[in-house]
Every structure is written in structure tokens, then in C-alpha cells.
Design a protein around this motif. Structure first.
Motif, short mmCIF file in Angstrom:
data_model
loop_
_atom_site.label_atom_id
_atom_site.label_comp_id
_atom_site.label_asym_id
_atom_site.label_seq_id
_atom_site.Cartn_x
_atom_site.Cartn_y
_atom_site.Cartn_z
N GLU A 120 0.83 -1.21 0.00
CA GLU A 120 0.00 0.00 0.00
C GLU A 120 0.87 1.26 0.00
O GLU A 120 0.59 2.22 -0.73
N GLU A 121 1.93 1.26 0.78
CA GLU A 121 2.84 2.42 0.81
C GLU A 121 3.44 2.65 -0.58
O GLU A 121 3.51 3.80 -1.05
N ASP A 122 3.89 1.58 -1.22
CA ASP A 122 4.47 1.70 -2.55
C ASP A 122 3.44 2.18 -3.57
O ASP A 122 3.74 3.01 -4.43
N LEU A 123 2.23 1.66 -3.47
CA LEU A 123 1.18 2.07 -4.40
C LEU A 123 0.83 3.55 -4.19
O LEU A 123 0.66 4.28 -5.17
N ARG A 124 0.76 3.96 -2.96
CA ARG A 124 0.48 5.38 -2.67
C ARG A 124 1.61 6.28 -3.21
O ARG A 124 1.35 7.36 -3.74
N SER A 125 2.84 5.82 -3.08
CA SER A 125 3.98 6.56 -3.62
C SER A 125 3.88 6.66 -5.14
O SER A 125 4.10 7.73 -5.72
N PHE A 126 3.53 5.55 -5.78
CA PHE A 126 3.34 5.54 -7.23
C PHE A 126 2.27 6.56 -7.63
O PHE A 126 2.45 7.34 -8.56
N CYS A 127 1.16 6.56 -6.91
CA CYS A 127 0.06 7.48 -7.21
C CYS A 127 0.48 8.93 -7.03
O CYS A 127 0.17 9.79 -7.86
N LYS A 128 1.20 9.20 -5.96
CA LYS A 128 1.67 10.56 -5.71
C LYS A 128 2.60 11.02 -6.84
O LYS A 128 2.48 12.14 -7.33
N ASN A 129 3.49 10.16 -7.26
CA ASN A 129 4.44 10.49 -8.33
C ASN A 129 3.76 10.66 -9.69
O ASN A 129 4.34 11.25 -10.60
N ASN A 130 2.56 10.10 -9.84
CA ASN A 130 1.84 10.16 -11.11
C ASN A 130 0.56 11.00 -11.04
O ASN A 130 -0.30 10.88 -11.91
N ASP A 131 0.44 11.81 -10.00
CA ASP A 131 -0.72 12.68 -9.82
C ASP A 131 -2.04 11.95 -9.90
O ASP A 131 -2.99 12.39 -10.56
N ILE A 132 -2.12 10.80 -9.22
CA ILE A 132 -3.35 10.03 -9.15
C ILE A 132 -3.91 10.17 -7.75
O ILE A 132 -3.21 9.89 -6.77
N THR A 133 -5.14 10.59 -7.64
CA THR A 133 -5.78 10.78 -6.34
C THR A 133 -6.38 9.46 -5.87
O THR A 133 -7.08 8.80 -6.62
N ILE A 134 -6.07 9.12 -4.62
CA ILE A 134 -6.72 7.93 -4.03
C ILE A 134 -7.29 8.28 -2.68
O ILE A 134 -7.01 9.29 -2.12
#
Length: 134
Positions: A120-134
């Protein structure tokens, strides 16, 4: 970990593949490819299900979650609300897919001995780096 994310079941047959969703999923898969979240599971196959209630009521597009510890494989299909997905803009569709991926990995994390918190931490980091809101 190999994370194989397929295009949404049913939705893709009706509307085709959303290129932005396809590329987001490929990039996410590449992002986690060299990471290790489990000694038991090496591959997780995820097929989000985006189908109308009438299709689901007929018993089509059933949700499932399986862990094959001997082969190091898990397979998960969970539903995303059809109306919400169909009517969403691409940013919201990305969020719905990401949330489905999180739910899918969580669904097999105990049996598959997956470090869900790290995933989950890695996925959230991926989203932050790609401007994806979760």
C-alpha cells in the motif's frame, strides 16, 4: 512481484480499452516488478469487474479470490460500481482502479502472506508520483 492487471471485465467488451487506464496499470506493474512483498506469492493477477447489475444478477462476472501457494500465484476479481465507473472522468476511473487493486491485494494478503502495508505504501507513492488521487 509480478502484478498483472487486466482491463475491466465486461466494460472492455462494451466500451473498449481506455488507453490511460491501460498505461497506468502497465506503469504500476513495472513499478512493483522488482519489489518483494511475499515469500509465498510471486504473481498476482487482477481483473477488475465493471458490469451492470443485470449482468451480475444473471451470475455472470462473478467476483473471486484465490491463492495457489504451491505455484506462487494469486488471482483476484472484485467489482467496481458500474454506473460510477461508466460516468466517471478518466481521473476518477484511475482512482477506482487503484482502489480495486488495493482491495484485491488486501483480499489475498493473509493467505498469501503478503506485506500489504508495504504494498500500500508503494502504491500510494506511485500514485503521488503520477498525480493520481486515491
Amino acid at each position: 512481484m509480478d502484478l498483472n492487471i487486466n482491463s475491466p471485465a465486461y466494460y472492455t467488451k462494451e466500451y473498449g480499452v481506455d488507453d490511460d487506464i491501460y498505461w497506468m496499470c502497465r506503469e504500476l506493474s513495472n513499478y512493483v516488478r522488482e519489489k518483494k512483498y511475499s515469500d509465498a506469492i510471486n504473481i498476482i493477477g487482477i481483473v477488475p469487474i465493471v458490469a451492470p447489475a443485470a449482468v451480475l444478477e444473471k451470475g455472470l462476472c462473478k467476483a473471486h479470490k484465490r491463492c495457489e501457494l504451491k505455484s506462487g500465484f494469486a488471482s483476484v476479481s472484485l467489482h467496481i460500481d458500474y454506473e460510477e465507473y461508466v460516468n466517471a472522468d478518466i481521473a476518477r476511473k484511475k482512482t477506482l482502479i487503484i482502489n480495486n487493486i488495493l482491495s484485491s491485494v488486501k483480499a489475498v494478503s493473509k493467505k498469501g502472506k503478503i506485506d500489504y502495508k508495504l504494498f500500500e505504501e508503494d502504491l500510494r507513492s506511485f500514485c503521488k508520483n503520477n498525480d493520481i488521487t486515491i
